[in-house]
Design an enzyme around this catalytic site. Structure first.
Site, PDB file in Angstrom:
ATOM      1  N   ASP A   1      50.863  35.051  48.437  1.00 23.00           N
ATOM      2  CA  ASP A   1      49.840  33.315  48.543  1.00 23.00           C
ATOM      3  C   ASP A   1      49.953  32.284  48.835  1.00 23.00           C
ATOM      4  OD1 ASP A   1      47.198  31.614  47.816  1.00 23.00           O
ATOM      5  OD2 ASP A   1      47.110  32.588  46.082  1.00 23.00           O
ATOM      6  N   LYS A  52      48.495  30.481  30.884  1.00 25.34           N
ATOM      7  CA  LYS A  52      47.533  30.841  31.654  1.00 25.34           C
ATOM      8  C   LYS A  52      47.030  32.303  31.570  1.00 25.34           C
ATOM      9  CE  LYS A  52      47.793  33.527  36.822  1.00 25.34           C
ATOM     10  NZ  LYS A  52      49.145  33.627  37.752  1.00 25.34           N
ATOM     11  N   ILE A  81      41.037  33.600  39.033  1.00 25.61           N
ATOM     12  CA  ILE A  81      41.865  35.067  38.333  1.00 25.61           C
ATOM     13  C   ILE A  81      41.525  34.271  36.758  1.00 25.61           C
ATOM     14  CG2 ILE A  81      43.422  36.377  37.723  1.00 25.61           C
ATOM     15  CD1 ILE A  81      41.798  37.485  39.430  1.00 25.61           C
ATOM     16  N   GLY A  82      42.076  33.048  36.459  1.00 25.63           N
ATOM     17  CA  GLY A  82      42.005  31.791  35.114  1.00 25.63           C
ATOM     18  C   GLY A  82      42.621  31.089  35.121  1.00 25.63           C
ATOM     19  N   GLN A  83      42.643  30.588  34.160  1.00 27.33           N
ATOM     20  CA  GLN A  83      42.996  29.091  33.868  1.00 27.33           C
ATOM     21  C   GLN A  83      44.142  28.919  33.303  1.00 27.33           C
ATOM     22  OE1 GLN A  83      39.341  27.816  32.226  1.00 27.33           O
ATOM     23  NE2 GLN A  83      40.044  27.716  30.416  1.00 27.33           N
TER      24      GLN A  83
END
Length: 441
Positions: free
Chosen positions: A290, A158, A141-143
């Site tokens: 998760d 994030k 989704i992102g970094q």
């Protein structure tokens, strides 16, 4: 600035047309790999009720590379649906999806800089003393970037990939078509509930405001003790596409498996994670679903486990909590009738399933609960339990015993348990599960 600007990484496809083009390239690779005969067979399948097509290792590699470049929903499905190669996926699908789990690429500076300007304004850099352009982590989704604010706060930022949120629905629709092409699931099993749940979860994970609320709620539940650390949210540096939180030091928890660390450290980390999983279910009724090991850090100086990434945090309905309590009790007592009733209640079994399938499932459940019946410390490092479970599961899969998916809420909770057990195995840890379970049963 603490780092040189980022120059590597391929741009994330950010428009629906771009993402459709990249998926088209993946489909072209698929078509080239299966040939004319395979395409004819694929066209005749209808709803995919036939054996999966055959692909060469080279075709799998190209297909996985195309899908990994897209990040977003396609990559997240790999993380959700593959777990150590032992889920109820076809081996071909497991190979592709498993390859996607660790293939995140950072976005280049040409995408990062405009995004920061859009979110923080033209003079965004004045808000920071230091900004690390090279990400410390990258996912679907992102970094994550490390930064120090002008007033001295050390933050983890994030940052969401451009276009990922807007493309979730179209990505999932396209992935559904591809999943039928490569035969992700056994014959007769409906993948739609899993895809629908993944779609819902992805929309939730892309909602950084909701994740900030979940992080705050979880931080209040866990508290500020000697065992766990939940970073605090910094709302003044958070936006719709950037989530700002405390930067927490620590090593990836699975690194404790290395020889430089002691058995006591491995045991402590594994027991803390297992304790937390049980508290999530039975005390909080709020679970971070998760199971990725990357969501945990370990502080060797304090002995605390740092908890990260709350995009997949879900409340657990009371019926699911009581269902798992009943199932665990029945499994520990080896009460097959009660195990069967609980499995039906949780959606792991059908009331009209053939008796031989029921008995096979109960045998597998009994095998899977071995560590819960073991009195004293269960040594995951000396146990071959996972191999026995995998071998038996593969046998049942080949016999067609897996004919349905459970309720998605049960499925993802089950995967959280599985992830915790796999961490215990990775760390070769010793855990007294009956002792940890006793307060809740």
């Amino acid at each position: 600035m603490t780092q040189a600007p980022l120059t590597g990484g391929r741009a994330v496809p950010s428009t629906r047309l771009d993402r459709l083009w990249h998926l088209g390239r993946a489909t072209t690779d698929l078509a080239a790999g299966i040939g004319v005969r395979g395409l004819i067979d694929l066209a005749r399948r209808g709803n995919g009720q036939s054996n999966p097509i055959e692909l060469s290792p080279e075709t799998f590699q190209r297909l996985a590379d195309r899908l990994a470049h897209m990040r977003g929903a396609v990559m997240k499905m790999g993380q959700l649906m593959s777990m150590d190669g032992s889920d109820a996926l076809t081996p071909e699908a497991a190979a592709i999806l498993g390859a996607l789990c660790n293939r995140a690429e950072p976005m280049p500076l040409s995408q990062l800089a405009p995004l920061l300007e859009t979110e923080y304004g033209k003079d965004w850099n004045r808000r920071f003393r230091r900004f690390g352009f090279n990400p410390v982590a990258a996912a679907s989704i992102g970094q994550v970037h490390r930064a120090e604010t002008a007033d001295g706060r050390h933050l983890a930022l994030k940052i969401q990939f451009p276009g990922v949120r807007e493309s979730i629905d179209s990505d999932m629709d396209n992935l559904s078509l591809l999943s039928r092409a490569i035969g992700m699931m056994p014959k007769g099993m409906d993948l739609k509930p899993m895809l629908d749940e993944a779609r819902r979860q992805l929309h939730q994970e892309a909602d950084y405001a909701a994740e900030a609320d979940a992080l705050d709620a979880y931080r209040r539940l866990v508290g500020d003790g000697a065992d766990f650390l939940v970073p605090a949210v910094h709302r003044d540096f958070s936006t719709g596409r950037i989530l700002a939180m405390d930067f927490a030091e620590g090593i990836p928890i699975d690194r404790l498996a290395e020889t430089a660390f002691t058995r006591e450290e491995r045991d402590r980390a594994a027991n803390l994670v297992m304790t937390l999983v049980l508290r999530e279910l039975f005390e909080f009724s709020l679970v971070q679903t998760d199971p990725n090991f990357g969501n945990f850090l370990y502080q060797t100086d304090t002995g605390r486990v740092v908890l990260l990434d709350f995009g997949a945090t879900h409340p657990v309905p009371p019926a699911i909590v009581s269902g798992y309590r009943d199932l665990i009790r029945a499994a520990m007592a080896e009460n097959r009738e009660a195990m069967h009733e609980s499995a039906i209640a949780l959606g792991f079994a059908r009331e009209d399933a053939p008796r031989e399938q029921v008995e096979a499932m109960l045998d597998l459940m009994r095998l899977s609960s071995e560590m819960m019946r073991h009195q004293g410390l269960y040594d995951f490092g000396a146990s071959d339990l996972f191999k026995r479970i995998y071998d038996r599961g593969q046998q049942l899969y080949e016999e067609g015993a897996f004919s349905q998916l459970p309720d998605p809420s049960s499925m993802f909770l089950y995967r959280k348990f599985l992830g915790a057990f796999m961490l215990c195995r990775r760390l070769r840890a010793r855990v007294d599960l009956p002792l940890l379970l006793d307060p809740y049963l």
